[in-house]
Design a protein around this motif. Structure first.
Motif, mmCIF file in Angstrom:
data_model
loop_
_atom_site.group_PDB
_atom_site.id
_atom_site.type_symbol
_atom_site.label_atom_id
_atom_site.label_comp_id
_atom_site.label_asym_id
_atom_site.label_seq_id
_atom_site.Cartn_x
_atom_site.Cartn_y
_atom_site.Cartn_z
ATOM 1 N N SER A 255 0.592 -1.408 0.000
ATOM 2 C CA SER A 255 0.022 0.032 0.140
ATOM 3 C C SER A 255 0.799 1.294 -0.015
ATOM 4 O O SER A 255 0.654 2.068 -0.772
ATOM 5 N N LYS A 256 1.823 1.183 0.950
ATOM 6 C CA LYS A 256 2.631 2.297 1.156
ATOM 7 C C LYS A 256 3.638 2.501 -0.037
ATOM 8 O O LYS A 256 3.806 3.866 -0.783
ATOM 9 N N ARG A 257 4.119 1.578 -0.749
ATOM 10 C CA ARG A 257 5.149 1.737 -1.579
ATOM 11 C C ARG A 257 4.590 1.893 -3.345
ATOM 12 O O ARG A 257 5.125 2.508 -4.098
ATOM 13 N N LEU A 258 3.530 1.579 -3.320
ATOM 14 C CA LEU A 258 2.515 1.353 -4.704
ATOM 15 C C LEU A 258 1.233 2.449 -4.613
ATOM 16 O O LEU A 258 0.945 2.664 -5.821
ATOM 17 N N GLY A 259 0.923 2.813 -3.574
ATOM 18 C CA GLY A 259 -0.231 3.587 -3.481
ATOM 19 C C GLY A 259 -1.570 3.159 -3.711
ATOM 20 O O GLY A 259 -2.395 3.512 -4.344
ATOM 21 N N ILE A 260 -1.413 1.833 -3.319
ATOM 22 C CA ILE A 260 -2.703 1.098 -3.524
ATOM 23 C C ILE A 260 -3.169 0.653 -2.234
ATOM 24 O O ILE A 260 -2.800 -0.046 -1.403
ATOM 25 N N PRO A 261 -4.656 1.095 -2.151
ATOM 26 C CA PRO A 261 -5.340 0.812 -0.705
ATOM 27 C C PRO A 261 -5.401 -0.728 -0.497
ATOM 28 O O PRO A 261 -5.448 -1.349 -1.333
ATOM 29 N N ASP A 262 -5.364 -0.742 0.825
ATOM 30 C CA ASP A 262 -5.423 -2.284 1.291
ATOM 31 C C ASP A 262 -6.660 -2.899 0.696
ATOM 32 O O ASP A 262 -6.860 -4.220 0.445
ATOM 33 N N HIS A 263 -7.755 -2.293 0.587
ATOM 34 C CA HIS A 263 -9.192 -2.727 -0.099
ATOM 35 C C HIS A 263 -8.892 -3.364 -1.606
ATOM 36 O O HIS A 263 -10.063 -3.757 -2.363
ATOM 37 N N HIS A 264 -7.739 -2.843 -1.928
ATOM 38 C CA HIS A 264 -7.665 -3.258 -3.472
ATOM 39 C C HIS A 264 -6.606 -4.173 -3.716
ATOM 40 O O HIS A 264 -6.029 -4.390 -4.682
ATOM 41 N N ILE A 265 -6.139 -4.739 -2.557
ATOM 42 C CA ILE A 265 -5.178 -6.035 -2.486
ATOM 43 C C ILE A 265 -5.967 -7.144 -2.216
ATOM 44 O O ILE A 265 -6.574 -7.384 -1.056
ATOM 45 N N VAL A 266 -6.055 -8.089 -3.451
ATOM 46 C CA VAL A 266 -6.805 -9.355 -3.385
ATOM 47 C C VAL A 266 -6.099 -10.458 -3.087
ATOM 48 O O VAL A 266 -5.205 -10.832 -3.943
ATOM 49 N N ASN A 267 -6.112 -11.290 -1.936
ATOM 50 C CA ASN A 267 -5.624 -12.642 -1.888
ATOM 51 C C ASN A 267 -6.243 -13.814 -2.579
ATOM 52 O O ASN A 267 -7.543 -13.845 -2.293
ATOM 53 N N GLN A 268 -5.633 -14.589 -3.205
ATOM 54 C CA GLN A 268 -6.247 -15.646 -4.045
ATOM 55 C C GLN A 268 -5.938 -17.033 -3.212
ATOM 56 O O GLN A 268 -4.490 -17.102 -2.977
ATOM 57 N N TYR A 269 -6.590 -17.795 -2.783
ATOM 58 C CA TYR A 269 -6.470 -19.022 -2.469
ATOM 59 C C TYR A 269 -6.554 -20.070 -3.331
ATOM 60 O O TYR A 269 -7.797 -20.269 -3.720
ATOM 61 N N GLY A 270 -5.758 -20.711 -3.864
ATOM 62 C CA GLY A 270 -5.800 -21.700 -4.831
ATOM 63 C C GLY A 270 -4.569 -22.879 -4.711
ATOM 64 O O GLY A 270 -3.558 -22.693 -3.900
ATOM 65 N N MET A 271 -4.741 -23.835 -5.296
ATOM 66 C CA MET A 271 -3.756 -24.769 -5.585
ATOM 67 C C MET A 271 -3.854 -25.682 -6.642
ATOM 68 O O MET A 271 -4.965 -26.018 -7.422
ATOM 69 N N THR A 272 -2.706 -26.108 -7.228
ATOM 70 C CA THR A 272 -2.762 -26.999 -8.578
ATOM 71 C C THR A 272 -3.495 -28.073 -8.571
ATOM 72 O O THR A 272 -4.318 -28.190 -9.636
ATOM 73 N N GLU A 273 -3.917 -28.691 -7.477
ATOM 74 C CA GLU A 273 -4.864 -29.746 -7.430
ATOM 75 C C GLU A 273 -6.374 -29.298 -7.681
ATOM 76 O O GLU A 273 -7.043 -30.110 -7.763
ATOM 77 N N LEU A 274 -6.493 -27.959 -7.655
ATOM 78 C CA LEU A 274 -7.899 -27.612 -7.753
ATOM 79 C C LEU A 274 -8.249 -26.885 -9.108
ATOM 80 O O LEU A 274 -7.526 -26.416 -9.810
ATOM 81 N N GLY A 275 -9.491 -27.056 -9.479
ATOM 82 C CA GLY A 275 -9.916 -26.427 -10.767
ATOM 83 C C GLY A 275 -10.351 -24.936 -10.535
ATOM 84 O O GLY A 275 -10.355 -24.055 -11.163
#
Lengths: 381, 430
Positions: A255-275
């Motif tokens: 957020s601080k270094r790129l000026g992107i607010p926290d709520h514009h940072i999206v984590n994705q949970y995935g794994m190779t074994e999943l579609g």
């Protein structure tokens, strides 16, 4: 595969494809249950190892009547052998899990990419590019901090980015990892010069490398403020590897270094074994006026999450951590019910929102993040 | 102020500096007392821990279950077995063997550092006790950071020392601090001598704190195993091997994580697995395992499911397991590295011959610590040689893994010499 069974899988997949293409995500429990049980019956019949595994648990299509009674296989099983419901000759794509040079890598074999891609596109669009669903698609470019799928053909992560990039990314899109090395100088120059919002997508490790590169440059050039609307899609934890940065700290730095607010940072949970994948709600909520919900992962309608008490195998008690078990109907050609090595907790039990607390200590380190990092290390050597 | 009276709050760098200065001030007197007096009092301390009726022993048994998570039954059994060989005489013999003055034409004099920083790890009390005793034995006061999973043992040691010899207790300062506090770490690791136990990552990090002239005795990540000759294994051997697993819930570096099985008739490996499972089930009643956190339980649940899935895939794997995660026996026929979930989860690897055994032990380099040997009769020496070649620091009988002698060359190194300055003093000749 007999004609009858082939038809059966085709029919399931046709219904799933319809579901995935529906513009509104309706939580249709009956539809899920029906499809899950049909898919279980198909997979029981066509994957001998899975059938033996289920039979040892006294779970067969004859006595399993609810989707949550379907036995999940551990994700580590994908290292032990091919878990497929089709002839090996029909394989069109194999994705490998990451792993160290001394450990075996898991493999997901696919005889079709149709469902895999049909599942990932509406998901990433909804949670990373929600403007599309709002009918106001800006020509946003994606910078991908991962290898081009041509360079990493067995990486499901690169494949996913490739599909997304082709489907709806703007003209300045591209990959910023070449020969296993993050081209940080070029990327930083690009970030500094852009006057259009960007979507930065990559592994947690890649973002740590970017931050380190920014630290090196910051003294000379100061911080970057990306245009409003820019966002980050970050996937993969640190999986027990060095240079771990807690998620909160990573997001604060980004957020601080790129000026992107926290709520514009999206984590994705995935794994190779999943579609299918599971994304944070934050950007979707922001664009849909649902402010105030805590950060949580959202399960697409054709998936279900269970959190199980690891001692008993029963449902984890309210508020307590449990093993994340995923039922993903997009896994038609392999096994739909998977037991991960991750601990999770409900954030909003009623809506199915959950958070992943991390990999259980002592479990093998694995994940897309590591594959990318190892490539960097090899390149640096 | 001795460790007896110190607060439990995390200490700042300034407080650590102050504690170090305080114990350093005792250094000259500690050395001047002479080895025999120091060893006598430290021997008394060990005898206290050996005596089930002593206050120190009772304190350990009553306070450690809450501090460490071990059940009282398992803790009592582990302490009884572990301290039994650690007599006052054994300590004196250790000192005599490693640092006592000797020689005729010249003499070797020894001296401990002005103070030694001791970083404790894990939740097993014996190594913590010994880590504090050893620097004191050579006349070096101790600055001690308790383990994160056991903030109690060091204080009990200091309390017990206070009853035996208040001056010795004043030579121990317990300095808990946050490992993320760089200033505190810097103060702690500025000691002229450092003794530490930890994971490889921790020890590598400690190395970075140390300068070239600081003495150091560092103990890294280690695992132990058993090697079982199925042709000559008895029921009693199985009972003892189960005890090796159950004591300390498999959380020590001397806890076996895998049993290598060789020889025996067809089906002997399955019979052994079943017998071991029976013993572990029996031990769960007598010496129940402590509660584990969900993350540890997830690893066990997954490794069990993984074993079942591999069996379903046609691989020769079999699983024996309790209802909950209390104990698990997985019989494998491949020595491929697999996770060690601990908490009474044992892998049995059936190997076709001694060549395969050699390869399997070779894979454990450089982490091999103890090996329990069962059977082998006339081939025992040959197997011992292989174990030693691959870095084992200890080879023992089944049931003895958790009872190392006090002079066990942990991590293949002497206990006292690494923290001792030696000088050759030549005798004047006429």
């Amino acid at each position: 595969m007999t004609g009858k069974h082939h038809q059966s899988r085709s029919a399931i997949e046709a219904e799933l494809l319809d579901w995935m293409c529906e513009p509104v995500w309706a939580d249709d429990a009956a539809r899920f249950e029906t499809l899950a049980l049909r898919l279980f019956a198909f997979q029981f019949e066509h994957c001998d190892a899975y059938a033996r595994y289920c039979a040892a648990r006294d779970a067969t299509p004859r006595n399993v009547s609810r989707w949550f009674e379907i036995p999940p296989v551990p994700t580590s099983a994908f290292k032990a052998g091919a878990l497929t419901c089709f002839d090996a000759a029909g394989t069109v794509k194999t994705f490998h899990t990451s792993g160290t040079t001394t450990s075996k890598r898991g493999a997901l074999h696919l005889d079709t990419l149709a469902l895999y891609e049909a599942s990932l596109l509406p998901n990433i669009r909804r949670f990373v590019f929600p403007e599309v669903d709002c009918g106001a698609w800006p020509t946003m470019s994606m910078r991908v901090l991962a290898p081009d799928p041509m360079d990493a053909p067995d990486s499901s992560l690169s494949h996913m980015f490739g599909v997304a990039l082709e489907a709806f990314a703007g003209p300045a899109s591209g990959y910023d990892v070449r020969d296993g090395v993050l081209e940080s100088d070029a990327l930083i120059d690009r970030l500094k010069s852009t006057d259009e919002p960007l979507a930065l997508c990559g592994t947690a490790f890649a973002f740590v490398h970017l931050l380190e590169a920014l630290d090196g440059k910051a003294h000379r050039e100061g911080e970057i403020a990306l245009p409003g609307g820019s966002r980050i899609m970050e996937t993969g934890g640190f999986k027990g590897r060095s240079r771990e940065v807690p998620q909160g700290e990573l997001y604060e730095s980004l957020s601080k270094r790129l000026g992107i607010p926290d709520h514009h940072i999206v984590n994705q949970y995935g794994m190779t074994e999943l579609g299918s994948q599971f994304y944070d709600n934050v950007l979707f909520d922001d664009y849909n006026g649902k402010e105030g919900r805590p950060r949580q992962k959202v399960a697409p309608p054709w998936t279900r999450i269970r959190l199980l008490d690891p001692e008993t195998g029963e449902r984890a008690r309210e508020g307590e951590a449990g093993i994340v078990v995923i039922h993903d109907l997009a896994n038609t050609g392999s096994i739909a019910a998977l037991q991960t090595a991750d601990l999770g907790r409900w954030v909003d039990r009623a809506s199915g929102g959950f958070e992943v607390l991390g990999r259980a200590q002592g479990a093998e380190a694995r994940g897309c993040s590591i594959a990318a990092d190892e490539r960097w290390q090899e390149a640096h050597r | 102020m001795s460790g007896v009276h110190e607060a439990t709050a995390l200490m700042s760098a300034a407080a650590i500096d102050e504690a170090a200065a305080r114990i350093c001030a005792q250094s000259a007197e500690l050395r001047s007392r002479g080895a025999s007096e120091r060893l006598k009092h430290l021997g008394d301390l060990l005898e206290c821990f050996r005596d089930p009726e002593s206050r120190a022993r009772r304190d350990l048994e009553s306070r450690l279950p809450a501090a460490t998570g071990f059940t009282p039954e398992t803790l009592r059994a582990g302490i009884e077995l572990g301290f039994a060989p650690w007599t006052a005489d054994a300590l004196e013999r250790l000192y005599a063997a490693e640092v006592a003055p000797h020689g005729s034409a010249s003499q070797v004099r020894s001296s401990g550092a002005p103070h030694t920083a001791v970083l404790l790890a894990g939740s097993i009390p014996m190594p913590s006790v010994l880590s504090i005793v050893l620097p004191l034995a050579i006349g070096s006061p101790v600055l001690c950071k308790p383990a994160s999973r056991d903030d109690t043992t060091a204080r009990i040691v200091a309390d017990a020392l206070g009853e035996i010899d208040p001056f010795l207790a004043e030579c121990v300062a317990i300095t808990p601090f946050d490992a993320q506090n760089d200033d505190a770490s810097s103060a702690f690791f500025s000691a002229p001598c450092v003794s530490a136990t930890g994971s490889d990552e921790t020890i590598d990090a400690i190395h970075r704190w140390l300068g070239p002239h600081q003495r150091r005795v560092l103990y890294r990540h280690r695992v132990s195993v058993a090697v079982v000759d199925l042709a000559n294994v008895t029921r009693e051997d199985v009972v003892q091997l189960a005890l090796d697993i159950a004591l300390w819930d498999q959380l020590g570096c001397l806890s076996p994580v895998v049993f290598h099985l060789v020889g025996g008739a067809e089906g002997a490996d399955e019979d052994f697995a079943a017998a071991l499972a029976t013993e572990l089930a029996a031990l769960e009643t007598r010496l129940p395992r402590g509660a584990i956190d969900p993350a540890a339980a997830v690893v066990i649940a997954n490794e069990r499911a993984d074993a079942e899935m591999r069996a379903a895939l046609g691989q020769p794997v079999s699983l024996h397991a309790s209802e909950g995660t209390h104990w698990t026996v997985v019989l494998e026929h491949s020595a491929e590295s697999r996770p060690a979930p601990l908490h009474r989860f044992i892998r049995l690897v059936a190997l076709p011959d001694r060549v395969a055994l050699r390869e399997a032990l070779g894979r454990l380099v450089p982490h091999l610590a103890g090996v329990a040997l069962v059977g082998f009769r006339d081939r025992r020496e040959e197997i011992v040689d292989v174990c030693v070649e691959f870095g084992a620091s200890r080879v023992c009988e089944a049931g003895r893994l958790q009872a190392p002698p006090i002079d066990w060359k942990r991590d293949n190194q002497p206990l006292l010499l690494g923290m001792t300055s030696l000088a050759t003093v030549e005798v004047a000749t006429d």
